[in-house]
Design a protein around this motif. Structure first.
Motif, PDB file in Angstrom:
ATOM      1  N   ARG B  93       6.097  -7.984  -4.586  1.00  0.00           N
ATOM      2  CA  ARG B  93       6.293  -6.661  -3.992  1.00  0.00           C
ATOM      3  C   ARG B  93       4.942  -5.976  -3.787  1.00  0.00           C
ATOM      4  O   ARG B  93       4.712  -5.337  -2.761  1.00  0.00           O
ATOM      5  CB  ARG B  93       7.172  -5.794  -4.896  1.00  0.00           C
ATOM      6  CG  ARG B  93       8.643  -5.851  -4.507  1.00  0.00           C
ATOM      7  CD  ARG B  93       9.492  -5.025  -5.404  1.00  0.00           C
ATOM      8  NE  ARG B  93       9.174  -3.610  -5.328  1.00  0.00           N
ATOM      9  CZ  ARG B  93       8.910  -2.835  -6.363  1.00  0.00           C
ATOM     10  NH1 ARG B  93       8.932  -3.316  -7.587  1.00  0.00           N
ATOM     11  NH2 ARG B  93       8.622  -1.567  -6.194  1.00  0.00           N
ATOM     12  N   ALA B  94       4.040  -6.133  -4.753  1.00  0.00           N
ATOM     13  CA  ALA B  94       2.711  -5.527  -4.618  1.00  0.00           C
ATOM     14  C   ALA B  94       2.009  -6.104  -3.389  1.00  0.00           C
ATOM     15  O   ALA B  94       1.410  -5.359  -2.600  1.00  0.00           O
ATOM     16  CB  ALA B  94       1.891  -5.765  -5.879  1.00  0.00           C
ATOM     17  N   MET B  95       2.108  -7.425  -3.199  1.00  0.00           N
ATOM     18  CA  MET B  95       1.481  -8.059  -2.027  1.00  0.00           C
ATOM     19  C   MET B  95       2.148  -7.583  -0.740  1.00  0.00           C
ATOM     20  O   MET B  95       1.477  -7.373   0.273  1.00  0.00           O
ATOM     21  CB  MET B  95       1.602  -9.591  -2.117  1.00  0.00           C
ATOM     22  CG  MET B  95       0.663 -10.227  -3.107  1.00  0.00           C
ATOM     23  SD  MET B  95      -1.039  -9.686  -2.901  1.00  0.00           S
ATOM     24  CE  MET B  95      -1.398 -10.249  -1.256  1.00  0.00           C
ATOM     25  N   TYR B  96       3.492  -7.420  -0.777  1.00  0.00           N
ATOM     26  CA  TYR B  96       4.207  -6.907   0.396  1.00  0.00           C
ATOM     27  C   TYR B  96       3.691  -5.529   0.773  1.00  0.00           C
ATOM     28  O   TYR B  96       3.457  -5.241   1.956  1.00  0.00           O
ATOM     29  CB  TYR B  96       5.710  -6.873   0.099  1.00  0.00           C
ATOM     30  CG  TYR B  96       6.506  -5.960   1.005  1.00  0.00           C
ATOM     31  CD1 TYR B  96       7.093  -4.803   0.510  1.00  0.00           C
ATOM     32  CD2 TYR B  96       6.661  -6.251   2.347  1.00  0.00           C
ATOM     33  CE1 TYR B  96       7.811  -3.965   1.334  1.00  0.00           C
ATOM     34  CE2 TYR B  96       7.371  -5.402   3.186  1.00  0.00           C
ATOM     35  CZ  TYR B  96       7.948  -4.264   2.675  1.00  0.00           C
ATOM     36  OH  TYR B  96       8.644  -3.425   3.487  1.00  0.00           O
ATOM     37  N   PHE B  97       3.476  -4.669  -0.252  1.00  0.00           N
ATOM     38  CA  PHE B  97       2.987  -3.319   0.026  1.00  0.00           C
ATOM     39  C   PHE B  97       1.571  -3.343   0.583  1.00  0.00           C
ATOM     40  O   PHE B  97       1.236  -2.558   1.475  1.00  0.00           O
ATOM     41  CB  PHE B  97       3.043  -2.451  -1.231  1.00  0.00           C
ATOM     42  CG  PHE B  97       4.430  -2.020  -1.601  1.00  0.00           C
ATOM     43  CD1 PHE B  97       4.899  -2.190  -2.900  1.00  0.00           C
ATOM     44  CD2 PHE B  97       5.276  -1.454  -0.670  1.00  0.00           C
ATOM     45  CE1 PHE B  97       6.184  -1.803  -3.255  1.00  0.00           C
ATOM     46  CE2 PHE B  97       6.566  -1.070  -1.011  1.00  0.00           C
ATOM     47  CZ  PHE B  97       7.017  -1.241  -2.303  1.00  0.00           C
ATOM     48  N   VAL B  98       0.727  -4.272   0.077  1.00  0.00           N
ATOM     49  CA  VAL B  98      -0.639  -4.364   0.598  1.00  0.00           C
ATOM     50  C   VAL B  98      -0.599  -4.743   2.084  1.00  0.00           C
ATOM     51  O   VAL B  98      -1.281  -4.116   2.900  1.00  0.00           O
ATOM     52  CB  VAL B  98      -1.461  -5.389  -0.223  1.00  0.00           C
ATOM     53  CG1 VAL B  98      -2.755  -5.713   0.471  1.00  0.00           C
ATOM     54  CG2 VAL B  98      -1.748  -4.865  -1.610  1.00  0.00           C
ATOM     55  N   CYS B  99       0.213  -5.744   2.428  1.00  0.00           N
ATOM     56  CA  CYS B  99       0.343  -6.157   3.834  1.00  0.00           C
ATOM     57  C   CYS B  99       0.881  -4.993   4.671  1.00  0.00           C
ATOM     58  O   CYS B  99       0.441  -4.764   5.803  1.00  0.00           O
ATOM     59  CB  CYS B  99       1.288  -7.347   3.980  1.00  0.00           C
ATOM     60  SG  CYS B  99       0.669  -8.835   3.228  1.00  0.00           S
ATOM     61  N   ASP B 100       1.828  -4.246   4.096  1.00  0.00           N
ATOM     62  CA  ASP B 100       2.412  -3.102   4.790  1.00  0.00           C
ATOM     63  C   ASP B 100       1.360  -2.032   5.051  1.00  0.00           C
ATOM     64  O   ASP B 100       1.333  -1.420   6.122  1.00  0.00           O
ATOM     65  CB  ASP B 100       3.541  -2.533   3.913  1.00  0.00           C
ATOM     66  CG  ASP B 100       4.422  -1.592   4.683  1.00  0.00           C
ATOM     67  OD1 ASP B 100       4.493  -0.412   4.290  1.00  0.00           O
ATOM     68  OD2 ASP B 100       5.013  -2.018   5.684  1.00  0.00           O
ATOM     69  N   ASN B 101       0.485  -1.806   4.057  1.00  0.00           N
ATOM     70  CA  ASN B 101      -0.584  -0.817   4.237  1.00  0.00           C
ATOM     71  C   ASN B 101      -1.533  -1.252   5.341  1.00  0.00           C
ATOM     72  O   ASN B 101      -2.007  -0.444   6.138  1.00  0.00           O
ATOM     73  CB  ASN B 101      -1.374  -0.616   2.933  1.00  0.00           C
ATOM     74  CG  ASN B 101      -0.524  -0.028   1.833  1.00  0.00           C
ATOM     75  OD1 ASN B 101       0.568   0.471   2.083  1.00  0.00           O
ATOM     76  ND2 ASN B 101      -1.017  -0.091   0.615  1.00  0.00           N
ATOM     77  N   VAL B 102      -1.850  -2.561   5.379  1.00  0.00           N
ATOM     78  CA  VAL B 102      -2.739  -3.088   6.421  1.00  0.00           C
ATOM     79  C   VAL B 102      -2.100  -2.883   7.801  1.00  0.00           C
ATOM     80  O   VAL B 102      -2.768  -2.482   8.754  1.00  0.00           O
ATOM     81  CB  VAL B 102      -3.056  -4.579   6.171  1.00  0.00           C
ATOM     82  CG1 VAL B 102      -3.779  -5.197   7.342  1.00  0.00           C
ATOM     83  CG2 VAL B 102      -3.862  -4.754   4.901  1.00  0.00           C
ATOM     84  N   LEU B 103      -0.772  -3.127   7.877  1.00  0.00           N
ATOM     85  CA  LEU B 103      -0.043  -2.917   9.141  1.00  0.00           C
ATOM     86  C   LEU B 103      -0.106  -1.461   9.570  1.00  0.00           C
ATOM     87  O   LEU B 103      -0.269  -1.155  10.754  1.00  0.00           O
ATOM     88  CB  LEU B 103       1.428  -3.327   8.979  1.00  0.00           C
ATOM     89  CG  LEU B 103       1.730  -4.802   9.197  1.00  0.00           C
ATOM     90  CD1 LEU B 103       3.160  -5.091   8.811  1.00  0.00           C
ATOM     91  CD2 LEU B 103       1.506  -5.188  10.650  1.00  0.00           C
ATOM     92  N   TRP B 104       0.040  -0.549   8.610  1.00  0.00           N
ATOM     93  CA  TRP B 104      -0.040   0.880   8.909  1.00  0.00           C
ATOM     94  C   TRP B 104      -1.417   1.217   9.467  1.00  0.00           C
ATOM     95  O   TRP B 104      -1.542   1.899  10.485  1.00  0.00           O
ATOM     96  CB  TRP B 104       0.241   1.697   7.648  1.00  0.00           C
ATOM     97  CG  TRP B 104       0.030   3.168   7.830  1.00  0.00           C
ATOM     98  CD1 TRP B 104       0.896   4.059   8.380  1.00  0.00           C
ATOM     99  CD2 TRP B 104      -1.133   3.925   7.477  1.00  0.00           C
ATOM    100  NE1 TRP B 104       0.362   5.322   8.394  1.00  0.00           N
ATOM    101  CE2 TRP B 104      -0.879   5.268   7.836  1.00  0.00           C
ATOM    102  CE3 TRP B 104      -2.358   3.601   6.890  1.00  0.00           C
ATOM    103  CZ2 TRP B 104      -1.810   6.283   7.625  1.00  0.00           C
ATOM    104  CZ3 TRP B 104      -3.287   4.617   6.687  1.00  0.00           C
ATOM    105  CH2 TRP B 104      -2.993   5.936   7.052  1.00  0.00           C
ATOM    106  N   ALA B 105      -2.482   0.705   8.798  1.00  0.00           N
ATOM    107  CA  ALA B 105      -3.846   0.966   9.268  1.00  0.00           C
ATOM    108  C   ALA B 105      -4.034   0.412  10.684  1.00  0.00           C
ATOM    109  O   ALA B 105      -4.680   1.031  11.522  1.00  0.00           O
ATOM    110  CB  ALA B 105      -4.863   0.350   8.312  1.00  0.00           C
TER     111      ALA B 105
END
Lengths: 246, 243
Positions: B93-105
């Motif tokens: 889940r932590a990795m999913y959130f990191v990827c999600d943050n990158v997508l947001w950026a």
């Protein structure tokens, strides 16, 4: 790290961080506006600012109920001035959130035929009124504190010592003003919550003043004041004893 | 009103409500398209869905820290299987959130030249792993509960009125097992809710990764149901499965 998690878990905590970022972007955009080499960065900052603003509008959708609940609580306060100021501030804030929700619906296309400019000005008016009432309450609390301090014997001794030893001309010429300022500063120092709340409301006030055209500053000043008030808001959330109650 | 204020003050609660609205929009968009509605209405609904998705991404900006903290807590659990499942699930889940943050950026334009599709697929893969581990944990807990319940089987199972001498019939055994399963689930609402929630959620990455495409309408319905179940667990904390 636990404290960070607890802070961001609160809806208010996240909203204040976003607000601080939004106004930091606004300030940076203003400062870099004439820099031709940083046009790309300015475009990114503008995009970030508008997206954060849009996101915050969505996140504010339930806040009218919060403000109405707060107004129901403050209407029961015993001190009449506090009761009036806080209830009026909360009611105006509730109206501001309501108008803000309508503006959100307009911006996503759910409502089409409303005059966006008129509704936006009205929401700024409600926000302005709520800030004025909050500042009135701050001034009232400070005056109460000053009156209390003036009656305090220990403080009066301190004051006499200070007035006696003031050898500088300015202080001797206007002793009443000096005494008043000394009393004011001592009261504010002993109750940092009031000082912070006053500073926060004063900074916030520049935003609707500029929007309504009452005191036109520039986007840089608005950005700076917004950033300052958001940072103070974050500090008061992190240290609950710095929050002014009620 | 007080309960709304308390609910609203939790960041996670707001995110779940917006998630429910987002998947409702997805379902509505699919229904409107099928029904041949006006293009403008379709556009409004899909714009609203995109706006909610972006806001949720903004709201999720700090969540990797939370997931890491949860993983740190899960590593101290006594039960070995639970410890393994939960820790790895939280790390995914932590990795999913990191990827999600990158997508947001990337969507903000803060990171130029970002391969949105690649990062999106990556994030869904981590999400899928986390859901599989959550489901494994649910099945494990269910197995434990059935084991404990096993010796106390009811003397007259409701689905088999025939005498006990025909116990070895496979259909009776299946019937009895199902009945036991239903009893265990019915008496453990938190586990039932978590199982349902994860089962609904799993269709989302399965569709997006192309492993089991079901279509936007079905994905919207599953997302909406799992968001509502998740809101229920926030409103009634006893319905949340522990740990």
């Amino acid at each position: 790290m636990d404290a960070v998690v607890r802070f961001t878990n609160q809806s208010q905590g996240r909203d204040r961080i976003f607000r601080a970022s939004q106004y930091a972007c606004a300030l940076s955009t203003y400062l870099l506006r004439n820099n031709s080499e940083r046009k790309g960065l300015v475009a990114k900052l503008k995009s970030l600012e508008s997206n954060m603003s849009a996101g915050r509008k969505l996140l504010r959708l339930g806040n009218t109920v919060n403000s109405v609940a707060a107004a129901k609580r403050t209407i029961q306060l015993s001190d009449r001035v506090l009761c009036l100021c806080l209830t009026a501030a909360n009611v105006n804030r509730a109206l501001y959130f309501l108008l803000d929700n309508v503006l959100w619906a307009r911006s996503v296309g759910l409502i089409r035929d409303i005059d966006k400019e008129r509704w936006s000005l009205n929401s700024s008016r409600c926000y302005f009124l709520s800030l004025v009432m909050s500042l009135t309450r701050d001034v009232y609390v400070v005056l109460q504190l000053m009156a209390q301090r003036a009656r305090d014997k220990h403080f009066r001794q301190k004051m006499e010592v200070r007035l006696g030893e003031s050898s500088e001309v300015a202080e001797a010429v206007v002793p009443h003003l000096d005494a008043f300022l000394f009393l004011l500063l001592e009261s504010l120092k002993s109750h940092p919550a009031v000082a912070l709340d006053m500073l926060k409301n004063a900074c916030d006030l520049f935003i609707p003043l500029d929007r309504l055209g009452i005191y036109k500053s520039n986007p840089g000043v608005v950005g700076f004041c917004g950033l300052m008030s958001s940072l103070i808001g974050i500090i008061t959330l992190l240290e609950p004893k710095l929050t002014l109650k009620p | 009103m007080e309960s709304w204020v308390r609910f609203n003050s939790q960041s996670q609660a707001k995110e779940r409500v917006i998630r429910a609205a987002q998947y409702a929009c997805a379902l509505l968009g699919h229904t409107l398209q099928k029904g041949g509605a006006m293009a403008e209405l379709n556009r409004t609904v899909s714009q609203l869905e995109a706006h909610m998705s972006m806001t949720r991404k903004l709201l999720r900006l700090g969540n990797s820290v939370e997931a890491l903290e949860a993983a740190k807590k899960a590593i101290h659990l006594s039960d070995g299987v639970l410890r393994l499942c939960l820790t790895i699930s939280h790390l995914n889940r932590a990795m999913y959130f990191v990827c999600d943050n990158v997508l947001w950026a990337g969507k903000m334009g803060l990171v130029s030249k970002l391969d949105q599709h690649k990062w999106s697929q990556r994030s869904f893969r981590y999400y899928l792993f986390a859901l599989i581990l959550n489901l494994t944990r649910d099945v494990y807990e269910l197995g434990l509960l059935i084991e404990h319940q096993g010796p106390y089987r009811p003397s007259k199972p409701a689905c088999s009125p025939i005498p006990r001498t025909t116990l070895s019939s496979p259909s009776t055994q299946i019937c009895r097992k199902l009945h036991l399963l239903m009893t265990v689930l019915y008496s453990n609402p938190p586990l039932l809710l978590d199982l349902l929630k994860n089962s609904c959620d799993i269709f989302i990455p399965l569709d997006r990764l192309g492993i089991y495409p079901t279509g936007s309408g079905f994905v919207g319905a599953c997302g909406l149901v799992s968001s509502i179940l998740s809101i229920l667990t926030i409103v009634q904390p006893w319905l949340k499965v522990k740990p």
